[in-house]
Design a protein around this motif. Structure first.
Motif, short mmCIF file in Angstrom:
data_model
loop_
_atom_site.label_atom_id
_atom_site.label_comp_id
_atom_site.label_asym_id
_atom_site.label_seq_id
_atom_site.Cartn_x
_atom_site.Cartn_y
_atom_site.Cartn_z
N THR A 203 38.06 44.58 43.54
CA THR A 203 39.20 44.32 43.09
C THR A 203 39.42 45.60 42.04
O THR A 203 40.56 46.23 42.01
CB THR A 203 39.34 43.15 41.94
OG1 THR A 203 39.06 42.21 42.87
CG2 THR A 203 40.49 42.98 41.32
N PHE A 204 38.51 46.36 41.35
CA PHE A 204 38.78 47.26 40.52
C PHE A 204 39.24 48.54 41.24
O PHE A 204 40.16 49.33 40.48
CB PHE A 204 37.30 47.59 39.64
CG PHE A 204 37.47 48.89 38.77
CD1 PHE A 204 38.58 48.87 37.69
CD2 PHE A 204 36.40 49.89 38.73
CE1 PHE A 204 38.29 49.98 36.91
CE2 PHE A 204 36.65 50.96 38.21
CZ PHE A 204 37.51 51.01 37.06
N VAL A 205 38.65 48.92 42.38
CA VAL A 205 39.07 50.10 42.96
C VAL A 205 40.33 49.82 44.14
O VAL A 205 40.57 51.09 44.70
CB VAL A 205 38.05 50.84 43.95
CG1 VAL A 205 36.95 51.32 42.70
CG2 VAL A 205 37.32 49.86 44.57
N GLU A 206 40.73 48.77 44.34
CA GLU A 206 41.67 48.35 45.14
C GLU A 206 43.06 47.88 44.63
O GLU A 206 43.81 48.20 45.24
CB GLU A 206 41.49 47.19 46.21
CG GLU A 206 40.23 47.86 47.18
CD GLU A 206 39.66 46.41 48.09
OE1 GLU A 206 40.65 45.48 48.16
OE2 GLU A 206 38.93 46.86 49.01
N ALA A 207 42.95 47.40 43.39
CA ALA A 207 44.30 47.02 42.81
C ALA A 207 44.84 48.01 41.91
O ALA A 207 44.18 49.21 41.41
CB ALA A 207 43.86 45.89 42.04
#
Length: 352
Positions: A203-207
């Motif tokens: 989530t951290f690197v895709e959002a």
């Protein structure tokens, strides 16, 4: 009479900053220092100062400064629209940013608003004549130390100057605006990425995350999708034994939203840090405004180090590429002399 720049009208948050108060975190003393080391370094180079000289960090809107010295050279770096007021009834005369200017006694420099970024810098040739605290002039306003009386500037303040007159030489400007880079903010995982689930790290690197209104020199709280901890929050998944906080550390407390810690960060903290911003991108974070969107992208330590080395090389090339700047409203004699102004003129001798 003390040579000074007097604050006629204060800006929103203007403090003296150098490159930071190094070596005292073990004593609980934050480093403070410039949010954008590139901007301060360029401004100092334009003024002819060493890179570590303290300058004025401008936050959102700058002050009006009355010149109380025969002459002073200042340099402005950042997306500013400064102007010069030469008398009580004179209209402001626009000036350029990203260059140096020679100012004379009685003139007022209106630093103006910053457009599209949160910080800009003003330096003076020779620096400010103020005593350092723990080896630095950086202001840490939460503790009231450093800089000018440990606080942001206010109307009536007189910033003492180290020089009584400006040094000789031409005014200089950037050959072109420095490229801070674009795209995702690069991060290096850790030191506690194992406190987050695989889904949370993804989530951290895709959002997409946005800068919240809770953003200042201490850090930026981002808004966006919640990052999942590996252990339930109510079972201690958002807590660690307090350890050291480096520049760009990204804490994720129980609410699951990232906080990037910046210049005025605390020295220790008890929330797990999912990652750390690569130092190459810290100046970009120091320029962000509330509402701006960012993505994060993970890189290896070796790549982060190479990116920083490349950036430092580009910074030195930018300084080597300074060009002579013509006086505001004046004639660039160097350019004038380069022109062929008499080509084609015929001499007609009428008589001896």
């Amino acid at each position: 009479m003390t040579a000074a720049l007097k604050v006629v009208r204060a800006g929103l948050f203007d403090t003296l900053q150098d490159l930071g108060r190094m070596g005292f975190m073990a004593l609980g003393m934050p480093t403070a220092g410039a949010m954008d080391r590139i901007g301060l370094t360029l401004a100092n180079a334009l003024a002819g100062n060493p890179a570590s000289t303290a300058g004025l960090e401008i936050g959102v809107m700058g002050p009006d400064l009355l010149v109380e010295v025969d002459s002073v050279r200042v340099a402005l770096v950042g997306p500013l629209s400064p102007s010069l007021i030469e008398g009580p009834d004179a209209p402001p005369k626009p000036l350029e940013s990203d260059r140096s200017h020679l100012l004379k006694r009685g003139q007022i420099l209106r630093v103006g608003m910053i457009e599209g970024a949160s910080t800009a810098y003003l330096t003076v040739a020779g620096g400010f004549a103020l005593p350092p605290f723990m080896g630095s002039l950086s202001t840490y306003s939460r503790a009231g130390i450093g800089g000018f009386e440990g606080r942001k500037l206010a109307a009536g303040d007189a910033l003492p100057l180290a020089r009584e007159t400006a040094p000789g030489g031409d005014e200089r400007k950037l050959g072109q605006a420095f490229d801070y880079g674009s795209g995702p903010i690069r991060i290096v995982w850790g030191p506690q990425e194992d406190y987050f689930s695989e889904a949370g790290r993804r989530t951290f690197v895709e959002a997409e995350y946005r800068v919240s209104k809770e953003a200042d020199r201490m850090g930026i709280r981002f808004e966006g999708p919640v990052i999942e901890h590996a252990v339930a929050v109510d079972k201690g998944g958002a807590d660690i034994i307090s350890d050291g906080i480096g520049p760009g550390a990204i804490q994720v407390p129980g609410a699951g939203l990232p906080i990037v810690l910046l210049a005025d960060r605390q020295t220790v903290g008890g929330y797990p840090k999912i990652a750390t911003v690569a130092s190459v991108d810290l100046p970009r974070l120091g320029r962000l405004l509330p509402g701006q969107a960012v993505h994060f992208a993970a890189v290896a330590v070796e790549e982060a180090e190479k990116l920083r080395r490349d950036q430092e090389a580009r910074l030195q090339r930018a300084i080597a590429g300074f060009v002579v700047a013509r006086p505001a409203g004046g004639i660039d004699l160097v350019k004038l002399y380069e022109e062929n102004l008499i080509d084609g003129v015929v001499y007609d001798r009428l008589s001896d």
